[in-house]
Design an enzyme around this catalytic site. Structure first.
Site, PDB file in Angstrom:
ATOM      1  N   GLY A 122     -24.459 -59.384  16.993  1.00  0.00           N
ATOM      2  CA  GLY A 122     -24.066 -60.935  16.689  1.00  0.00           C
ATOM      3  C   GLY A 122     -23.489 -61.159  15.367  1.00  0.00           C
ATOM      4  CG  ASP A 252     -11.025 -59.987  25.361  1.00  0.00           C
ATOM      5  OD1 ASP A 252     -10.269 -58.951  25.575  1.00  0.00           O
ATOM      6  OD2 ASP A 252     -11.859 -59.784  24.433  1.00  0.00           O
ATOM      7  CG  ASP A 262     -10.179 -60.342  17.762  1.00  0.00           C
ATOM      8  OD1 ASP A 262     -10.586 -59.596  16.831  1.00  0.00           O
ATOM      9  OD2 ASP A 262     -11.100 -60.362  18.960  1.00  0.00           O
TER      10      ASP A 262
HETATM   11  P1  AMP Z   1     -13.214 -57.995  20.008  1.00  0.00           P
HETATM   12  O1  AMP Z   1     -13.111 -56.475  19.977  1.00  0.00           O
HETATM   13  O2  AMP Z   1     -13.468 -58.761  18.467  1.00  0.00           O
HETATM   14  O3  AMP Z   1     -12.543 -58.644  20.593  1.00  0.00           O
HETATM   15  O4  AMP Z   1     -14.827 -58.163  20.789  1.00  0.00           O
HETATM   16  C1  AMP Z   1     -14.748 -57.907  21.911  1.00  0.00           C
HETATM   17  C2  AMP Z   1     -16.230 -58.296  22.562  1.00  0.00           C
HETATM   18  O5  AMP Z   1     -17.490 -57.769  21.922  1.00  0.00           O
HETATM   19  C3  AMP Z   1     -16.541 -59.968  22.567  1.00  0.00           C
HETATM   20  O6  AMP Z   1     -17.010 -60.315  23.548  1.00  0.00           O
HETATM   21  C4  AMP Z   1     -17.288 -59.951  21.133  1.00  0.00           C
HETATM   22  O7  AMP Z   1     -17.894 -61.149  21.381  1.00  0.00           O
HETATM   23  C5  AMP Z   1     -18.132 -58.805  21.376  1.00  0.00           C
HETATM   24  N1  AMP Z   1     -18.664 -58.350  20.101  1.00  0.00           N
HETATM   25  C6  AMP Z   1     -18.034 -57.871  19.150  1.00  0.00           C
HETATM   26  N2  AMP Z   1     -18.839 -57.381  18.148  1.00  0.00           N
HETATM   27  C7  AMP Z   1     -19.983 -57.839  18.249  1.00  0.00           C
HETATM   28  C8  AMP Z   1     -21.218 -57.765  17.570  1.00  0.00           C
HETATM   29  N3  AMP Z   1     -21.364 -57.443  16.398  1.00  0.00           N
HETATM   30  N4  AMP Z   1     -22.307 -58.404  18.084  1.00  0.00           N
HETATM   31  C9  AMP Z   1     -22.333 -58.983  19.413  1.00  0.00           C
HETATM   32  N5  AMP Z   1     -21.066 -59.069  20.216  1.00  0.00           N
HETATM   33  C10 AMP Z   1     -20.041 -58.526  19.534  1.00  0.00           C
HETATM   34 MG    MG Z   2     -12.015 -60.890  20.575  1.00  0.00          MG
END
Ligand code: AMP
Ligand code: MG
Length: 491
Positions: A122, A252, A262
């Site tokens: 998180g 997403d 993003d």
């Molecule tokens: P992203 O690649 O940034 O679009 O993230 C893809 C998914 O992974 C999303 O649902 C994010 O909330 C989750 N996510 C990415 N990094 C973390 C993290 N460090 N802790 C928890 N969830 C994460």
């Molecule tokens: Mg994302």
């Protein structure tokens, strides 16, 4: 109220989100506060800089009126379906109304675990927070629709990736965080009631001109699809104009508002290369520069499919209507793209040869491996009666361009446009957040706790069309040994 919240998403049924408080951090430290954006949102920047304000951005203090949630969504990641995603490291504090009377989400990214964190912590390392701050604010200055950075703080806590890194939180502002993947989440669960509510909320919020109370759900869904297609087409065209490669165009990560979010593995091209791809995980080049329009089309097709149950009870009828609607995407993109190119080349009238004129220029850039940004800037200087010579030392044209130059000059002479150079100098930035500069700023901050380079970049990128105050170092393309070829999601 320190932050004038006016929350609506939280009034949707509870299956749209989980109530979630941010997790406090050890020791909030200010990196940067965006005074001008704070003021626009009715937030006192003096307060934001105070101990309570910084605690708020860090997630240690909950301001009055906040109703923190983590929203749920699903999505296609690199083409593969993931039925369960959600804000895993971001928490929506609430919504505020800006000075433009529009609604904005205030979200903390890196604010701790949520029910959607899966295996993640998180948290966010400092590097990705600085990158997002820099690039999103630069995009705003270019006139590209984007989420923005209100503030960034260090947490005083390490974040463990492959190594121990300093942690940070960014306060992000966007028209909303409703994604194609949000619609897909409810569609995949056959939750038609939620789909109807989401369509209504989103259409009213982002495209109020297309919303009225007498419309059927079907009409609302088709209106929303049409608007999102147009917004996405225009967005991707505006990315192409500045050489921006998003890098992770998963469903997403695509907002129904048509704003960019993003800023994980994103990067700007230096040398013009349609195949440009930077993300370390994009092995097949799915999200390469030249593929971005096609991927946006693919993404809105996912949206259309998710909307099928709202379009009609009769699936066959709905699918036909969705297909018909989707045919509009290519013309929407081409229209936005050629309009953007005409602006870059200083044209105000339309000529059917303009596309070929633009393509010939880009082909030459590619063949001669020239810098995308500096070449357009040099062209802008040449558009004057007495060409300015500022950029020529950083990026001139070889003689192979002579024929093309004659063609372009002949085209320019076809139209009376006294403001041509002004238009071009206000369209073609002289400065972009180049990868090697971002990396250097991140390195200085992470290793030496020095934010000097970061602040310099943010300051200078506020005026990307002006050369004033900008050293050659900020403008020129990287030397071969400085080129950054790969970027990382940094999650
Ligand atoms: P992203 O690649 O940034 O679009 O993230 C893809 C998914 O992974 C999303 O649902 C994010 O909330 C989750 N996510 C990415 N990094 C973390 C993290 N460090 N802790 C928890 N969830 C994460
Ligand atoms: Mg994302």
């Amino acid at each position: 109220m320190q932050v004038p919240f006016d929350n609506t998403y939280v009034k949707l049924p509870e299956r749209f989100y989980s109530k979630q408080l941010p997790s406090p951090v050890a020791e909030p430290g200010v990196i940067r506060i965006n005074d001008q954006l704070a003021d626009f949102l009715g937030i006192d920047s003096g307060w934001l800089r105070s101990e309570e304000g910084l605690s708020t951005v860090a997630g240690n203090h909950l301001p009055e009126g906040a109703d923190p949630i983590a929203t749920v969504y699903a999505g296609h990641q690199f083409g593969s379906w993931n039925p369960q995603l959600g804000d895993g490291r971001a928490i929506l504090l609430g919504e505020v109304i800006g000075k433009d009377d529009q609604r904005y989400d205030l979200q903390l990214k890196g604010a701790g675990q949520t029910p959607y964190s899966r295996m993640g912590d998180g948290r966010a390392p400092l590097g990705p927070v600085l990158r997002e701050y820099l690039v999103s604010e630069a995009m705003h200055a270019f006139g590209v629709r984007t989420s923005r950075a209100l503030a960034a703080v260090t947490t005083g806590e390490p974040v463990y990736r492959e190594e121990s890194l300093p942690g940070a939180v960014i306060a992000r502002v966007a028209s909303s965080h409703i994604r194609i993947g949000t619609v897909q989440f409810f569609a995949s669960r056959q939750d038609n009631e939620a789909l109807g509510l989401l369509v209504d909320h989103t259409l009213q919020r982002h495209y109020p001109g297309r919303h009225n109370a007498d419309m059927t759900d079907s009409e609302k869904a088709l209106a929303l699809l049409d608007e999102v297609m147009r917004a996405q087409a225009e967005l991707v065209a505006s990315w192409q104009m500045v050489g921006f490669v998003h890098g992770v165009m998963n469903t997403d990560n695509m907002l129904l508002s048509g704003e960019t979010i993003d800023y994980g593995p994103c990067a700007f091209m230096d040398t013009y290369n349609p195949e440009a791809v930077f993300s370390s995980i994009d092995h097949g080049g799915r999200y390469a520069y030249r593929n971005q329009p096609g991927i946006a089309h693919w993404n809105v097709a996912c949206l259309a499919q998710a909307l099928v149950p709202v379009i009609s009870d009769d699936e066959e009828v709905a699918v036909e209507a969705a297909k018909d609607a989707l045919e509009q995407f290519p013309p929407y993109f081409l229209e936005a793209n050629i309009a953007g190119l005409r602006k870059k080349f200083g044209l105000i009238t339309e000529n059917e040869d303009d596309e070929s004129l633009a393509k010939a220029f880009l082909d030459l850039l590619e063949a001669h491996q020239l810098d995308f940004t500096l070449s357009f800037r040099r062209l802008s200087e040449l558009a004057g009666e007495e060409p300015e010579l500022n950029i020529s030392k950083l990026g001139g044209f070889p003689s192979a361009f002579d024929d093309w130059m004659n063609r372009w000059q002949a085209r320019c002479q076809e139209e009376q446009h006294p403001e041509r150079q002004v238009q071009m100098l206000g369209t073609n930035p002289v400065m972009i957040p180049r990868n090697h500069l971002i990396e250097e700023a991140i390195q200085q901050a992470s290793e030496n706790e020095s934010f000097e380079s970061f602040h310099l970049l943010v300051d200078q990128l506020e005026t990307p069309f002006s050369q004033e105050g900008k050293t050659d170092k900020l403008l020129k393309r990287p030397r071969p040994e400085e080129v950054v070829r790969q970027t990382f999601c940094g999650t």
